[in-house]
Design a protein around this motif. Structure first.
Motif, PDB file in Angstrom:
ATOM      1  N   GLN A   1      63.617  53.703 -85.824  1.00 12.61           N
ATOM      2  CA  GLN A   1      64.716  54.646 -85.601  1.00 12.61           C
ATOM      3  C   GLN A   1      65.715  54.097 -84.589  1.00 12.61           C
ATOM      4  OE1 GLN A   1      63.543  59.178 -86.298  1.00 12.61           O
ATOM      5  NE2 GLN A   1      62.456  58.321 -84.543  1.00 12.61           N
ATOM      6  N   ARG A   2      65.219  53.635 -83.450  1.00 13.76           N
ATOM      7  CA  ARG A   2      66.120  53.108 -82.422  1.00 13.76           C
ATOM      8  C   ARG A   2      66.934  51.935 -82.966  1.00 13.76           C
ATOM      9  NH1 ARG A   2      64.858  53.332 -76.799  1.00 13.76           N
ATOM     10  NH2 ARG A   2      63.890  55.334 -76.288  1.00 13.76           N
ATOM     11  N   ARG A   3      66.253  51.010 -83.631  1.00 18.55           N
ATOM     12  CA  ARG A   3      66.949  49.817 -84.134  1.00 18.55           C
ATOM     13  C   ARG A   3      67.940  50.192 -85.240  1.00 18.55           C
ATOM     14  NH1 ARG A   3      65.251  45.403 -81.739  1.00 18.55           N
ATOM     15  NH2 ARG A   3      63.121  45.231 -80.936  1.00 18.55           N
ATOM     16  N   GLY A   4      67.613  51.207 -86.032  1.00 16.53           N
ATOM     17  CA  GLY A   4      68.531  51.640 -87.075  1.00 16.53           C
ATOM     18  C   GLY A   4      69.829  52.190 -86.505  1.00 16.53           C
ATOM     19  N   TYR A   5      69.719  53.018 -85.485  1.00  8.23           N
ATOM     20  CA  TYR A   5      70.920  53.555 -84.854  1.00  8.23           C
ATOM     21  C   TYR A   5      71.684  52.459 -84.114  1.00  8.23           C
ATOM     22  CZ  TYR A   5      70.145  58.482 -85.874  1.00  8.23           C
ATOM     23  OH  TYR A   5      70.023  59.692 -86.517  1.00  8.23           O
ATOM     24  N   ALA A   6      70.954  51.552 -83.469  1.00  6.38           N
ATOM     25  CA  ALA A   6      71.620  50.454 -82.765  1.00  6.38           C
ATOM     26  C   ALA A   6      72.428  49.595 -83.730  1.00  6.38           C
ATOM     27  CB  ALA A   6      70.586  49.603 -82.035  1.00  6.38           C
ATOM     28  N   ALA A   7      71.838  49.278 -84.880  1.00  5.61           N
ATOM     29  CA  ALA A   7      72.546  48.464 -85.874  1.00  5.61           C
ATOM     30  C   ALA A   7      73.791  49.182 -86.385  1.00  5.61           C
ATOM     31  CB  ALA A   7      71.602  48.126 -87.026  1.00  5.61           C
ATOM     32  N   ALA A   8      73.666  50.482 -86.635  1.00  6.60           N
ATOM     33  CA  ALA A   8      74.805  51.235 -87.170  1.00  6.60           C
ATOM     34  C   ALA A   8      75.940  51.332 -86.160  1.00  6.60           C
ATOM     35  CB  ALA A   8      74.345  52.632 -87.585  1.00  6.60           C
ATOM     36  N   LEU A   9      75.611  51.594 -84.902  1.00  3.57           N
ATOM     37  CA  LEU A   9      76.656  51.809 -83.899  1.00  3.57           C
ATOM     38  C   LEU A   9      77.362  50.521 -83.492  1.00  3.57           C
ATOM     39  CD1 LEU A   9      74.811  54.466 -81.745  1.00  3.57           C
ATOM     40  CD2 LEU A   9      76.875  54.824 -83.113  1.00  3.57           C
ATOM     41  N   SER A  10      76.790  49.386 -83.847  1.00  6.53           N
ATOM     42  CA  SER A  10      77.460  48.114 -83.580  1.00  6.53           C
ATOM     43  C   SER A  10      77.987  47.479 -84.863  1.00  6.53           C
ATOM     44  CB  SER A  10      76.502  47.147 -82.873  1.00  6.53           C
ATOM     45  OG  SER A  10      75.326  46.943 -83.637  1.00  6.53           O
ATOM     46  N   ASP A  11      77.887  48.189 -85.976  1.00  2.85           N
ATOM     47  CA  ASP A  11      78.330  47.662 -87.263  1.00  2.85           C
ATOM     48  C   ASP A  11      79.867  47.686 -87.353  1.00  2.85           C
ATOM     49  OD1 ASP A  11      79.126  48.058 -90.280  1.00  2.85           O
ATOM     50  OD2 ASP A  11      77.074  47.282 -90.300  1.00  2.85           O
ATOM     51  N   PRO A  12      80.496  46.598 -87.786  1.00  3.68           N
ATOM     52  CA  PRO A  12      81.970  46.561 -87.864  1.00  3.68           C
ATOM     53  C   PRO A  12      82.563  47.678 -88.715  1.00  3.68           C
ATOM     54  CG  PRO A  12      81.065  44.365 -88.107  1.00  3.68           C
ATOM     55  CD  PRO A  12      79.898  45.297 -88.131  1.00  3.68           C
ATOM     56  N   GLU A  13      81.873  48.080 -89.786  1.00  2.00           N
ATOM     57  CA  GLU A  13      82.401  49.138 -90.644  1.00  2.00           C
ATOM     58  C   GLU A  13      82.440  50.469 -89.897  1.00  2.00           C
ATOM     59  OE1 GLU A  13      81.735  51.037 -95.122  1.00  2.00           O
ATOM     60  OE2 GLU A  13      80.465  49.380 -94.404  1.00  2.00           O
ATOM     61  N   VAL A  14      81.406  50.751 -89.130  1.00  2.00           N
ATOM     62  CA  VAL A  14      81.388  51.982 -88.337  1.00  2.00           C
ATOM     63  C   VAL A  14      82.470  51.940 -87.257  1.00  2.00           C
ATOM     64  CG1 VAL A  14      80.007  53.398 -86.751  1.00  2.00           C
ATOM     65  CG2 VAL A  14      78.953  52.418 -88.800  1.00  2.00           C
ATOM     66  N   ILE A  15      82.596  50.809 -86.592  1.00  2.00           N
ATOM     67  CA  ILE A  15      83.626  50.666 -85.555  1.00  2.00           C
ATOM     68  C   ILE A  15      85.019  50.836 -86.157  1.00  2.00           C
ATOM     69  CG2 ILE A  15      84.637  49.098 -83.869  1.00  2.00           C
ATOM     70  CD1 ILE A  15      81.909  50.223 -83.066  1.00  2.00           C
ATOM     71  N   ASP A  16      85.240  50.290 -87.355  1.00  2.00           N
ATOM     72  CA  ASP A  16      86.542  50.435 -88.019  1.00  2.00           C
ATOM     73  C   ASP A  16      86.837  51.900 -88.341  1.00  2.00           C
ATOM     74  OD1 ASP A  16      87.016  47.740 -87.888  1.00  2.00           O
ATOM     75  OD2 ASP A  16      86.484  47.324 -89.972  1.00  2.00           O
TER      76      ASP A  16
END
Length: 265
Positions: free
Chosen positions: A47-62
């Motif tokens: 769970q932690r790693r999943g949220y970490a990956a999403a919140l640093s993902d370029p698509e999410v940041i865009d």
């Protein structure tokens, strides 16, 4: 002179959140993540790693940058029983790739243990109050609840949901429908329907089930994009539906029937 002195003293006695103007954001997002004892240490880390990956993902940041204001505020809170809520990431502004990466690093710096019981109502109440004391004002307020079982402690989840909706807050759900010994004993097979009928609510609310742990990271990323961009909610899977008379006390009843098991989640 005395009046000026009194006002000066009062100003500095007030908390910073009261004195400072709140920061405007597109959305205030409360991430409520289940860490009840039905979750294994490996699952807690996923769970932690999943949220970490999403919140640093370029698509999410865009998507964040493409909002009306171009920034969001979020907090990440792990929850279990009625009074078991742990803030892992306090309210934080996300307005750049660096900010997203900083949150990701905080999430993966260490990993927590599970806690007892499951109180969705408890975390909904906690989240609703948390919006009132942060330093942000959003165009939308969203509580994002993930969990692997129904409410089994605290007040009825329908009462908590009604109070949250009365404050204009949307509740989305990420039911974790993976199968193991704990879920077979303590969970329910239609957890997605439970979330649809008993947990989510408000404008654009949606349920996004996770059927296996290898789907988790992608599901979190998709969910965040939908929430941040305020895109139309996805249609519920065909296997679940909104049903009149759905038993939203099923978790409490299941707990009661197994109350003599001292190793319960």
């Amino acid at each position: 002179m005395w009046l000026r002195s009194a006002l000066f003293t009062l100003a500095f006695a007030l908390p910073l959140s009261v004195r400072a103007d709140p920061v405007e954001v597109d959305v205030e997002l409360f991430l409520a993540v289940d860490v009840s004892r039905s979750m294994s240490p490996q699952e807690l880390e996923i769970q932690r790693r999943g949220y970490a990956a999403a919140l640093s993902d370029p698509e999410v940041i865009d998507v964040i940058a493409g909002g009306m204001i171009g920034r969001i505020a979020l907090t990440y809170v792990e929850w279990a029983g009625d009074s078991s809520q742990t803030v892992i990431v306090p309210w934080t502004l996300i307005d750049s790739p660096e900010a997203g990466q900083a949150v990701a690093e905080r999430l993966t710096a260490w990993f927590s243990n599970g806690m007892r019981r499951t109180s969705i109502a408890g975390v909904l109440d906690y989240a609703a109050d948390a919006f009132e004391t942060n330093s942000y004002t959003g165009l939308r307020r969203v509580i994002d609840v993930s969990g692997d079982g129904p409410n089994n402690q605290g007040r009825p989840v329908l009462d908590a949901r009604a109070d949250v909706q009365a404050r204009g807050i949307t509740i989305n759900g990420l039911p974790l429908m993976t199968q193991d010994a704990f879920s077979l004993r303590w969970g329910i097979p239609d957890l997605d329907a439970y979330y649809l009928n008993c947990v989510i609510g408000g404008p654009g609310a949606f349920v996004l089930p996770v059927l296996s742990w290898d789907q988790f990271a992608d599901s979190v990323k998709r969910k965040l994009i939908l929430e941040i961009a305020a895109r139309p909610a996805p249609a519920p899977p065909e296997r679940i539906m909104k049903a009149q008379g759905y038993d939203c006390l099923i978790g409490e009843k299941k707990w009661e029937s197994n109350q003599f098991d001292f190793n319960s989640p």
